[in-house]
Design an enzyme around this catalytic site. Sequence first.
Site, PDB file in Angstrom:
ATOM      1  N   CYS A   1     -13.826 -35.266  12.913  1.00 60.40           N
ATOM      2  CA  CYS A   1     -14.567 -34.136  12.332  1.00 60.40           C
ATOM      3  C   CYS A   1     -15.144 -34.504  10.976  1.00 60.40           C
ATOM      4  O   CYS A   1     -16.274 -34.130  10.644  1.00 60.40           O
ATOM      5  CB  CYS A   1     -13.651 -32.929  12.148  1.00 60.40           C
ATOM      6  SG  CYS A   1     -13.054 -32.262  13.684  1.00 60.40           S
TER       7      CYS A   1
ATOM      8  N   CYS B   1     -19.440 -31.547  22.782  1.00 60.48           N
ATOM      9  CA  CYS B   1     -18.228 -32.230  22.344  1.00 60.48           C
ATOM     10  C   CYS B   1     -17.359 -31.315  21.493  1.00 60.48           C
ATOM     11  O   CYS B   1     -16.328 -31.737  20.987  1.00 60.48           O
ATOM     12  CB  CYS B   1     -18.561 -33.480  21.554  1.00 60.48           C
ATOM     13  SG  CYS B   1     -19.345 -34.710  22.582  1.00 60.48           S
TER      14      CYS B   1
END
Lengths: 122, 383, 395, 211
Positions: free
Chosen positions: D106, D37
């Site tokens: 993130c 990913c």
Amino acid sequence: MVNKYSPLLTDHFMNPRNIGRLTDYTFKVESDHLKDGDQIVFYVDLENGRVKDISYKIQGCPRVIAASSFTSELVKGKTISEVLEIKEDAIAERLGITDPSFVCIRLPLATLQRKLKEYVSG
Amino acid sequence: MREVYLDHAATTPPYPEVLKALQESYATIYGNASSLHATGQKARRALEKAREDIAKLIDAEPEEVYITSGGTESDNIALFGTEALYPGQPMITSLIEHEAVLESAKALESKGHPVRFLPVDTNGVVDLNALKAYLEEKPFLVSVMAANNEIGTVQPVKEIAKLAHERGALVHTDAVQAVGKIPINVRELGVDMLSASAHKFYGPKGIGFFYLRKGVKVLPIVQGGGHERGLRSGTENVPGAIAMALALKISTRLFTRTHYRYERWTAQILSKCGEIGGFRLNGHPQQRVPGLLSLSFKRINGEALMELLDMNGVAVSTASACQSHSAKRGYSHVIQSLGIDEEYANGTIRVSLGVENVQEEVDFFCEILKKCVLQLRGYRNGQ
Amino acid sequence: MIYLDHYRTTPVSEAVVSKMAPFFRDDFFLPEPFTKRGTKAEEIIEQANRTLLDTFHLKTGEVMYTSGGTAANNIVISGVLRDVEPSQAHAVCAVIDHPSIVHTYEYYRKKGVSVTFLKVDDDGWIDPEELRWSIQPKTLLVSFTHVNHTIGVIQPLEQLLPIIKERNPNTRIHIDAAVSLNAMDLDLTKLPIDFLTFSGHKIYGPKGIGAVVFRNNGLLKPTLFGSVTTSPFTPGAENIPGIVGLAEALRLAAEKRATYRLKTRRLQERAINLIESDIPDVVLNGPKPTSFGNLDAIPTQRAVDNINFSFRYVEGESIMLFLDFEDIVVATGSACASSDLKVNYVLSAIGRDHEMAHGSLRITPGWDNDEEQIDRFVDRLKPIVSRLRAQSTLR
Amino acid sequence: MAVIRYSEKVLEHFRNPKNIGLIENADGQSTVGSPACGDQVSMFLKVEEDRIADIKFLSYGCASNIATGSIITEMAKGKTLAEAKAITWKDAVDELGGLPPVKIHCSVLAIDGLRAAIQDYEEKTTGVKSERKVDEMAILDELKKVIYPKNGINIVDTNMIRYLSFEEGTIYIEVSLEETDVFKQNVLEEIYEHLEALPGVDKVEIKVVEY
């Protein structure tokens, strides 16, 4: 496609020859195919089977004005059979508009020839 | 020979400042605005700044402004971007739209959307009663231009939008002839979509914008890299967008000055026409774009008048600038829709003033106009 | 600044800017029949058409101008597929083609058109046999990109295109030459291409302009509607400065092609050699360039102005940003740097796993670069990669 | 098209990340995310008297991944375990002066890493595997870690989860996403990644709905 008027066409449009109404004429002929109020009327004076004089009044686009002027110059002095032999394309080519969709460039001659044929056949 | 350009409704030369901005950004901003690095970001910031500036000038939010390649593309987005969401539903437009809307509407018709064309009155104003009637058919879209490109009539877009929204239809306005010429405020107009083109307001060619009100759904008509938030793929024309924003800013600033001058010159031209005689001014007497005059002269062929003016050093247009091709004869669909006398309709020219015109040019035009009209009438009367 | 992202976009060359200059304010008029200003504008477009046709060695043909490469590809594909009965239509493209091709075909696939997305091998080449068998009697259009925008692989058109026409002479061929034309000559008298598309801003011309060059419009149906002066496919006001700029940019590209090839090829060779020798664990994406030895040879495998490397254990956006701090501009195939968070599909298609695709850089030199800049770029790249590797979970 | 722009503070932490590296014989450690990913973070803890005495991280990821790793380790250092567990990704984002919506995931990942490392420590010291019972609430909590990149808000609060059931090891959910949504694939992958990792979950079935 570049559509540009030839100097000859421009000249005939801006300074059309033989505009007016003859006082003495053999016949007059009006064009068909023109719409929206536009029109051409030719006045033709025939003498001994020859176009002695010709004039016209006109409202129309630049091409039809120039073609009428050019045609009037071309036929003046010619015999009827000579006029009937003129090719429509000859005028279109001389004036520089060869696109067949411009009917207007051929119209003045066609109108004259139609009437002359009628005249000859009586 | 003198060259006087009076065809600003067709296209305009960019302002010198706009040209300078365009050329400078060609040299300095060559990053692609969709890219992450600093050069790209510089381009992105410039693009967003341009978007903000445009948004401010039409009272929109920056995210409601999409950069396109021009008015035609914007109009196509409005119609083809919405139609798939409303299969089979009718749309309403007017009889006097620009070809970009009219031809698109005809294409929609062939895709199964009934299209209703609103008639106009002699002044070119759309018939609101007809609109009310057609709205009963539950159309998905009403597209009526803000100002007409041939006669300058400004449409009651605000009323149209209100009526359409009451019936749940989307509203698009082709404002190509209005933006940069009269104040345009999308909130006040209440439209969902609006099209504009930079080269009509002294910006560069090949760029325009599309206003899309927040929350209104439109599908992209061009597939690709998903630029302009997915609506309009293709590398962003950043220099073009910068120049367009500047052009709109300057045009807006100049409204008062240009409108004053255009009014004065309009009066002068009309007074000259009165002297010539046998003419009419088309379009609405008050609700009109300043500086755009549609003049019809009795018993004259409009194309012949335009050409003769051209040969005398004056550029005007007959009908719409893009349309007068080849064997197509007669006068335009707009003039036809006004229902004016054929004797006049056939002899129509469009005179459109611009910021760079000066008094001497208008004086010159008035003299040449008279000379040319009289010359052509002479052909007709055999003089 | 060291700009190494010319495949994304190029600066407008000064010669092009000055060629365009008169058409903004002096000759700003639109084409129109018969009037002086209008016919002059038409002639200017005619001249540009002539330049385009000449560059592709065509005596006759047609040109239409679009708002860019994306619009050009859309006009061709939609022009063929939009109005046909979907179940009766088939089309072919390659999976690694530009988004403006792949997404457009994807759109028509959803509308019911059957579309073959040709797979490619590890270097990015289309398999001629697969292409041959993909062509059916109802195949209307085949599109692919000549030089790939990510990995620079050159599809051998001389070999592939005859296969298509052999199987179905009625199938139209559309080639996207957006990043080909700086280095590659395309002779349309020798190649059976029906539609060729490209854009200005990749060949040192302006943004907002592109073109389709074609022999005859045959199958095409208009997809945009409006007032038509020059082409029914591109209604609306003609972007004359853009058209002039595009033609001049293309003319210059053709004129300087040999020099460009020599220059970028030296830069490419130097960059590849330096990166491979100085940085461990790197993989070149796309085919190896044809032998470095012979600089005069026309490249047939990989475009001379494209370099694409994957750096194991590191992610591309981070490398790109560190380079950006040093005023060095490159591109990356990392999903993190894309707006839709998808990993680069071209790299996936040539068999790179996600990790390798994330760690890729595309380096595309151009006219404004020199050897010294390439040295400086690799010199800066080295510590960035080793530093990011030192802090990576994958080391 | 998202505008991706980093704040100065993000760039500073990206350029000069704090606490980067690895602790040998760490008291607690974790690795979350996957290179597939594009993002992976490893966290290492030294714990003294219930306080985080030292913390380090490694990152395979983009600039925001590195910057959030850096800021979170700074925030956690010296805190008690309870305090550290209470740090949210929002705190981290605020501390960084904001992140673009498309990059919020993130910071979620980095917070996940921190919590997993603390859990690892707690399991090691108590010997008890603290396995939370997986029920619909727990699944929703997990789904709250999936951020919709368009607005930077998780998919639960964005009201994209239209139906959820968990029966005999199978999670069935309906997610509201438009066919043309550019982030569709990304969101679906993240849902699978988060839910398949839950204990007792054999199968995740997602249906995309357009309402």
